[in-house]
Write a protein that holds these residues in place. Structure first.
Motif, short mmCIF file in Angstrom:
data_model
loop_
_atom_site.label_atom_id
_atom_site.label_comp_id
_atom_site.label_asym_id
_atom_site.label_seq_id
_atom_site.Cartn_x
_atom_site.Cartn_y
_atom_site.Cartn_z
N THR A 57 -48.73 -41.14 76.07
CA THR A 57 -47.92 -40.25 76.92
C THR A 57 -48.36 -40.27 78.37
OG1 THR A 57 -49.38 -38.37 76.48
CG2 THR A 57 -47.54 -38.71 74.95
N PHE A 60 -48.35 -41.14 69.78
CA PHE A 60 -47.70 -41.34 71.07
C PHE A 60 -48.72 -41.72 72.15
CE2 PHE A 60 -44.32 -37.95 69.84
CZ PHE A 60 -43.68 -38.90 69.08
N SER A 72 -45.40 -35.11 79.79
CA SER A 72 -44.61 -34.84 78.58
C SER A 72 -43.72 -36.02 78.20
CB SER A 72 -43.75 -33.59 78.79
OG SER A 72 -42.89 -33.76 79.90
N TYR A 73 -43.87 -37.16 78.90
CA TYR A 73 -43.05 -38.32 78.62
C TYR A 73 -43.76 -39.26 77.64
CZ TYR A 73 -40.27 -36.86 82.63
OH TYR A 73 -39.50 -36.14 83.49
N VAL A 74 -43.03 -39.73 76.65
CA VAL A 74 -43.57 -40.71 75.70
C VAL A 74 -43.32 -42.10 76.27
CG1 VAL A 74 -43.39 -41.68 73.38
CG2 VAL A 74 -43.19 -39.20 73.72
#
Length: 346
Positions: free
Chosen positions: A261, A259, A264-266
């Protein structure tokens, strides 16, 4: 090589007989000397054929048929790029002194370069991971094909014109010293640096009283590689760096998605990516002055010196090995190298 020297007053017939006696040279050639042993020309079988086609008598002297326009190198050179001569289709280069007297021969089919380097080979390790093979034989002396691992490296160094080699020894080092002696059997000079205690991968450099070359090549003894030492050396010079490190590619395969990032967002991801890194291949060329920064007779790894150069914002470069490279550290590596060399021999 005295059989390749011939006096100008010898006959064409004598020269033919001499040419037929030449061995171990990639081209049949004679160097014609005058009475003061100055080389005044060269003579090949082609020169003789042309002379006979012009009705020359085989009992005439070679003074009149030798080639007086020939290429040679003056003694005292530091570095010569032999590739420039290969482009001219030259195979043999004589080295002459200031009086134009013969000194030695450079056979371009047998040597790859003439590098102004002295070398140290690190050969003092115990090789525990290869036990029991190394219980009675030092790892560098394990056979690879028809000769020890370290001999493959020494022969390759010789092919690049390196004439002085130091070998640092400790564990069963007397076997290495007995096998190679002073190096005269290979036409070079070998000296042994005995470690009274483990000195790491660079500490033994501090035990050499004086290196005569301005740059020193340092390498591990347990490598099997066709590294291009000249390319490594030229890259060092062109980059104005203090040290050059030969490198090999190391590939890391990630079996999962990776990922990218933000918190906490991909934001993005790559499925099972591979990453390729340049890793240390255990072969280095460094400026002689750098050895002064190695503590005398103390454990010191070459990576300690590399780290120091990088931290002080000095120039350290890497040069990828484009051929093969095997680090013979574990039994599986040794078996792979033994199988690999069988394919090279065929």
């Amino acid at each position: 090589m005295s059989n390749i020297l011939i006096n100008k007053n010898k006959t064409i017939l004598e020269a033919l007989n001499r040419l037929n006696s030449i061995k171990d040279v990639s081209r049949l050639i004679l160097f014609v000397e005058d009475d003061q042993q100055q080389v005044i020309g060269t003579l090949t079988d082609g020169d003789i054929r042309r002379a006979l086609a012009q009705n020359k008598n085989i009992y005439e002297t070679i003074d009149s048929v030798c080639n007086r326009s020939f290429t040679y190198i003056e003694q005292g050179y530091s570095f010569i790029n032999l590739n420039e001569y290969r482009k001219k289709n030259l195979k043999i280069l004589p080295v002459l002194n200031e009086k134009k007297q013969y000194v030695k021969l450079l056979d371009l089919d047998k040597i790859k370069a003439v590098l102004p380097l002295e070398c140290m080979i690190m050969a003092g390790g115990r090789g525990k991971r290869l036990s029991p093979l190394t219980d009675k034989v030092p790892k560098p002396m394990l056979l690879l094909g028809d000769k020890p691992i370290i001999e493959h490296n020494i022969d390759r160094l010789i092919s690049y014109g390196i004439q002085k080699i130091y070998i640092s020894v400790k564990y069963l080092g007397e076997q290495i010293e007995e096998y190679f002696g002073d190096g005269s059997s290979k036409g070079i000079s070998i000296e042994y640096v005995w470690e009274d205690k483990p000195l790491g991968t660079a500490g033994a450099l501090s035990l050499v009283e004086k290196f005569d070359s301005s740059h020193v090549l340092l390498m591990n003894s347990d490598l099997f590689t066709n590294v291009d030492f000249q390319d490594l050396f030229l890259t060092l010079l062109e980059s104005d760096a203090e040290m050059a490190v030969a490198s090999t590619e190391y590939k890391v395969d990630i079996p999962y998605a990776v990922f990218e990032t933000n918190g906490s967002y991909v934001k993005n991801f790559r499925e099972k990516p591979s990453f390729i890194y340049q890793s240390n291949a255990g072969i280095y060329i460094l400026e002689r002055e750098l050895i002064k920064e190695i503590p005398k007779n103390q454990f010191f790894d070459i990576t300690d010196l590399m780290e120091k150069i990088v931290k002080e914002d000095r120039n350290l470069i890497y040069n990828p090995i484009l051929g093969y490279w095997i680090d013979i550290g574990k039994p599986v590596d040794y078996e792979y190298a033994k199988n690999f060399i069988k394919h090279l021999e065929h």
